[in-house]
Design a protein around this motif. Structure first.
Motif, PDB file in Angstrom:
ATOM      1  N   LEU A 113       0.999  -0.924  -0.029  1.00  0.00           N
ATOM      2  CA  LEU A 113       0.056  -0.373   0.283  1.00  0.00           C
ATOM      3  C   LEU A 113       1.224   1.072   0.353  1.00  0.00           C
ATOM      4  O   LEU A 113       1.782   1.461   0.911  1.00  0.00           O
ATOM      5  CB  LEU A 113      -0.777   0.024   1.066  1.00  0.00           C
ATOM      6  CG  LEU A 113      -1.935  -0.662   1.504  1.00  0.00           C
ATOM      7  CD1 LEU A 113      -3.053  -1.020   2.566  1.00  0.00           C
ATOM      8  CD2 LEU A 113      -3.304  -0.300   0.047  1.00  0.00           C
ATOM      9  N   PRO A 114       0.846   2.178  -0.905  1.00  0.00           N
ATOM     10  CA  PRO A 114       1.355   3.611  -1.174  1.00  0.00           C
ATOM     11  C   PRO A 114       0.644   3.802   0.229  1.00  0.00           C
ATOM     12  O   PRO A 114       0.177   5.122  -0.662  1.00  0.00           O
ATOM     13  CB  PRO A 114       1.395   3.629  -2.351  1.00  0.00           C
ATOM     14  CG  PRO A 114      -0.278   3.168  -2.815  1.00  0.00           C
ATOM     15  CD  PRO A 114      -0.425   1.921  -2.129  1.00  0.00           C
ATOM     16  N   ARG A 115       1.521   4.032   0.828  1.00  0.00           N
ATOM     17  CA  ARG A 115       0.871   5.394   2.383  1.00  0.00           C
ATOM     18  C   ARG A 115       0.652   7.036   2.329  1.00  0.00           C
ATOM     19  O   ARG A 115       2.453   6.740   1.873  1.00  0.00           O
ATOM     20  CB  ARG A 115       1.663   4.546   3.877  1.00  0.00           C
ATOM     21  CG  ARG A 115       1.177   3.356   4.073  1.00  0.00           C
ATOM     22  CD  ARG A 115       2.220   2.680   5.168  1.00  0.00           C
ATOM     23  NE  ARG A 115       2.027   1.761   5.420  1.00  0.00           N
ATOM     24  CZ  ARG A 115       0.932   1.162   6.221  1.00  0.00           C
ATOM     25  NH1 ARG A 115      -0.190   2.006   6.929  1.00  0.00           N
ATOM     26  NH2 ARG A 115       1.179  -0.425   6.687  1.00  0.00           N
ATOM     27  N   PRO A 350     -10.879  -4.364  -1.905  1.00  0.00           N
ATOM     28  CA  PRO A 350     -11.025  -2.878  -2.106  1.00  0.00           C
ATOM     29  C   PRO A 350     -11.930  -2.465  -1.008  1.00  0.00           C
ATOM     30  O   PRO A 350     -12.723  -3.086  -0.272  1.00  0.00           O
ATOM     31  CB  PRO A 350     -11.732  -3.462  -3.591  1.00  0.00           C
ATOM     32  CG  PRO A 350     -11.895  -4.692  -3.216  1.00  0.00           C
ATOM     33  CD  PRO A 350     -10.837  -5.443  -3.147  1.00  0.00           C
ATOM     34  N   VAL A 351     -11.958  -1.413  -0.658  1.00  0.00           N
ATOM     35  CA  VAL A 351     -12.805  -0.310  -0.032  1.00  0.00           C
ATOM     36  C   VAL A 351     -13.935  -0.631  -0.003  1.00  0.00           C
ATOM     37  O   VAL A 351     -15.258  -0.600   1.081  1.00  0.00           O
ATOM     38  CB  VAL A 351     -12.502   1.113  -0.185  1.00  0.00           C
ATOM     39  CG1 VAL A 351     -13.190   2.177   0.550  1.00  0.00           C
ATOM     40  CG2 VAL A 351     -10.852   1.455   0.135  1.00  0.00           C
ATOM     41  N   ALA A 383      -5.014   3.085   1.740  1.00  0.00           N
ATOM     42  CA  ALA A 383      -4.513   4.272   0.403  1.00  0.00           C
ATOM     43  C   ALA A 383      -5.248   3.184  -0.923  1.00  0.00           C
ATOM     44  O   ALA A 383      -5.456   2.650  -1.249  1.00  0.00           O
ATOM     45  CB  ALA A 383      -2.478   3.370   0.669  1.00  0.00           C
ATOM     46  N   GLY A 384      -5.435   5.156  -1.052  1.00  0.00           N
ATOM     47  CA  GLY A 384      -6.210   4.982  -2.896  1.00  0.00           C
ATOM     48  C   GLY A 384      -7.509   4.192  -2.548  1.00  0.00           C
ATOM     49  O   GLY A 384      -8.898   4.467  -1.585  1.00  0.00           O
ATOM     50  N   GLU A 385      -7.656   3.049  -3.111  1.00  0.00           N
ATOM     51  CA  GLU A 385      -9.135   2.386  -3.463  1.00  0.00           C
ATOM     52  C   GLU A 385      -8.923   0.928  -2.636  1.00  0.00           C
ATOM     53  O   GLU A 385     -10.085   0.037  -2.732  1.00  0.00           O
ATOM     54  CB  GLU A 385      -9.332   2.063  -4.886  1.00  0.00           C
ATOM     55  CG  GLU A 385      -9.674   3.073  -5.269  1.00  0.00           C
ATOM     56  CD  GLU A 385     -10.262   3.827  -5.232  1.00  0.00           C
ATOM     57  OE1 GLU A 385     -11.774   3.132  -4.654  1.00  0.00           O
ATOM     58  OE2 GLU A 385     -10.743   5.529  -5.125  1.00  0.00           O
ATOM     59  N   VAL A 400     -17.073  -9.542  -1.758  1.00  0.00           N
ATOM     60  CA  VAL A 400     -18.649  -8.754  -2.240  1.00  0.00           C
ATOM     61  C   VAL A 400     -18.309  -7.233  -2.342  1.00  0.00           C
ATOM     62  O   VAL A 400     -17.801  -6.779  -1.497  1.00  0.00           O
ATOM     63  CB  VAL A 400     -19.344  -9.317  -2.280  1.00  0.00           C
ATOM     64  CG1 VAL A 400     -20.554  -8.220  -3.319  1.00  0.00           C
ATOM     65  CG2 VAL A 400     -20.379 -11.115  -1.991  1.00  0.00           C
ATOM     66  N   VAL A 401     -17.353  -6.934  -4.005  1.00  0.00           N
ATOM     67  CA  VAL A 401     -17.021  -5.530  -4.411  1.00  0.00           C
ATOM     68  C   VAL A 401     -18.051  -4.579  -4.448  1.00  0.00           C
ATOM     69  O   VAL A 401     -17.806  -3.382  -4.935  1.00  0.00           O
ATOM     70  CB  VAL A 401     -15.966  -5.640  -4.669  1.00  0.00           C
ATOM     71  CG1 VAL A 401     -14.509  -6.407  -4.444  1.00  0.00           C
ATOM     72  CG2 VAL A 401     -16.046  -6.509  -5.781  1.00  0.00           C
ATOM     73  N   ALA A 402     -18.798  -5.313  -5.086  1.00  0.00           N
ATOM     74  CA  ALA A 402     -20.618  -4.703  -5.537  1.00  0.00           C
ATOM     75  C   ALA A 402     -21.715  -5.406  -5.219  1.00  0.00           C
ATOM     76  O   ALA A 402     -22.495  -6.627  -5.624  1.00  0.00           O
ATOM     77  CB  ALA A 402     -20.359  -5.125  -7.155  1.00  0.00           C
ATOM     78  N   ALA A 403     -22.923  -4.511  -4.742  1.00  0.00           N
ATOM     79  CA  ALA A 403     -24.040  -5.724  -4.472  1.00  0.00           C
ATOM     80  C   ALA A 403     -24.010  -5.679  -3.177  1.00  0.00           C
ATOM     81  O   ALA A 403     -24.525  -6.226  -2.847  1.00  0.00           O
ATOM     82  CB  ALA A 403     -24.375  -5.862  -5.517  1.00  0.00           C
ATOM     83  N   ASN A 404     -23.028  -5.406  -2.150  1.00  0.00           N
ATOM     84  CA  ASN A 404     -23.286  -6.275  -0.587  1.00  0.00           C
ATOM     85  C   ASN A 404     -23.778  -5.115  -0.001  1.00  0.00           C
ATOM     86  O   ASN A 404     -24.602  -6.339   0.612  1.00  0.00           O
ATOM     87  CB  ASN A 404     -21.534  -6.004  -0.506  1.00  0.00           C
ATOM     88  CG  ASN A 404     -21.192  -4.646  -0.694  1.00  0.00           C
ATOM     89  OD1 ASN A 404     -21.417  -3.899  -1.504  1.00  0.00           O
ATOM     90  ND2 ASN A 404     -20.016  -4.695   0.420  1.00  0.00           N
TER      91      ASN A 404
END
Length: 470
Positions: A113-115, A350-351, A383-385, A400-404
């Protein structure tokens, strides 16, 4: 004749009573063979209670009935209920619904992770390059050379001409001491030493009043006290404050001008409390200004202030920036990005995979085809996404990253329906109680002459059996 009619009516009535009795016996046997719903429910084998699970789909369970923090009852889980392989409560969704919801998963993976820390800041004057112009004696301003604030000046540039009776007296004392020393050149050593001490004391007085060596040399060469003294700029910069007015009286120590050297400025950023651990002196910093969106200014963290601002829960951080072109002006707003060194490869997701309830942070893990289970996780740096997962997940698990949120709603809906179904089963009365509570069937009415027995039976409440017989 009348007697025959009476006898015939009695025979017909007896036949009707016999037929009603036979029909009631058959219907009673038929109804006895047919099991009531309550009896059917009681005849089902009892399921084994395993545990009680959280009504919101969280993985915590209880061996006894309880309520969650919101006052909702935990849901009973029986043997045969669907659970994930890990024993967690989950939700099953058909392939068609998964496609309609737009469910998308991604594997939890190790990555660097690029902090970086982003913070809002402002441009301020370098306090070490700020100069005040004042005097150590009382006097009056006779003439202004710099009459407006914001004017650029160079080092040694005249700012104002001032008059002071004390300054004139000190100059005359010094000149008298110098001339007396020359006059006593042939006198005794004691007299010469006394006059030398007087001259040195007068000279020290002038120097303590910050009279320059050049002005003292002109005073000695001219042999006459100067009425006016010139105040000069101590540094090259900009006059950021001007209080001097022509003809005004000033006191010793009163600031007349303030000059700032803007060749180097400070960017003060307010870094939030949770990012303090990523700060260090010498850390590279990138600064962007709204006025110049196409320019990027670089510097380094020079100082981290030791006090936390209680109002904003932030720590001021000072970044030094070179400003050769004068583009950076004090009070400008700035956006700072502080680059921190990476701590190596860490487990990340992912966030968008994280559902934050305010108390727990949950991700939905795909445990099979159309099977999703909630998992409580402990998060680290974002960090970022992507965000670091410290605990609760393993590398390679699909989240799950979508519709969770839709799946979470589906899980809560299924839990509610399941709980409602079990409550309905528990509220059903046993078969024996329902049979005792049912009122006894009314006896069938005798058939009317002329074939109207069916209508009279329907009016008495036995119409359904009559139609069933037909």
């Amino acid at each position: 004749m009348n007697r025959q009619l009476v006898v015939g009516g009695l025979l017909i009535a007896l036949a009707a009573l016999a037929g009603g009795y036979q029909w009631g016996s058959r219907s009673g046997e038929a109804s006895g063979d047919k099991e009531t719903p309550a009896a059917a429910a009681s005849s089902k084998p009892a399921r084994k209670l395993l545990y009680y699970r959280n009504p919101m789909g969280l993985p915590d369970t209880s061996p006894v009935p309880r309520k969650d923090s919101m006052g909702m009852d935990y849901i009973a889980v029986y043997a045969g209920d669907e659970t994930s392989p890990a024993g967690e409560a989950g939700v099953s969704i058909s392939s068609d619904k998964v496609q309609k919801l737009g469910v998308r998963t991604e594997l939890a993976a190790l990555r660097e992770l690029p902090r970086s820390v982003r913070a809002a800041g402002r441009i301020e004057v370098d306090e070490r390059r700020l100069y005040a112009v004042s005097t150590r004696f009382d006097g009056w301003i006779e003439k202004l050379h710099v009459a407006a604030g914001g004017q650029p000046v160079v080092r040694g540039q005249p700012l104002a001409e001032v008059y002071s009776p004390e300054l004139v007296s000190a100059q005359k004392e010094y000149l008298l001491a110098v001339h007396g020393k020359q006059a006593l050149a042939e006198a005794g050593a004691e007299a010469q030493r006394s006059m030398q001490q007087l001259a040195e004391a007068s000279l020290a007085r002038l120097r303590n009043w910050e009279i320059s060596a050049e002005q003292i040399s002109r005073l000695r060469a001219g042999g006459e006290a100067q009425r006016l003294l010139t105040l000069r700029s101590p540094a090259a910069g900009v006059v950021v404050d001007k209080k001097a007015v022509a003809g005004m009286r000033f006191s010793a120590g009163e600031m007349l001008y303030q000059v700032a050297d803007l060749s180097s400025v400070w960017a003060i950023a307010d870094v939030f409390e949770q990012d303090i651990a990523h700060l260090r002196v010498g850390q590279p910093a990138t600064v962007r200004i709204n006025a110049f969106p196409d320019k990027v200014f670089t510097g380094r963290v020079a100082y981290i202030y030791p006090m936390l601002k209680a109002e904003t829960r932030s720590v001021p951080v000072r970044v030094e920036l070179a400003n050769p072109g004068g583009l950076l002006r004090p009070a400008m707003y700035a956006t700072l990005e502080l680059s921190a060194s990476s701590s190596g490869r860490v487990l990340t997701v992912p966030v968008s995979a994280v559902i934050d309830s305010g108390v727990r942070r949950i991700v939905l893990v795909q445990s099979g085809e159309g099977r999703f289970s909630p998992r409580v996780v402990r998060l680290g740096t974002r960090a970022g996404e992507h965000v670091e997962v410290i605990d609760g997940l393993r590398a390679g698990e699909a989240v799950v990253v979508a519709a969770n949120f839709l799946i979470d709603a589906e899980s809560n809906l299924q839990a509610a329906i399941s709980g409602f179904g079990r409550a309905a089963e528990g509220s059903a009365l046993p078969a024996d109680h329902s049979q005792h509570a049912a009122p006894p069937a009314a006896p069938a009415a005798p058939a009317a002459p002329g074939g109207h027995a069916g209508h009279s039976g329907h009016a008495a409440g036995g119409g359904h059996s009559d139609h069933a017989g037909h």
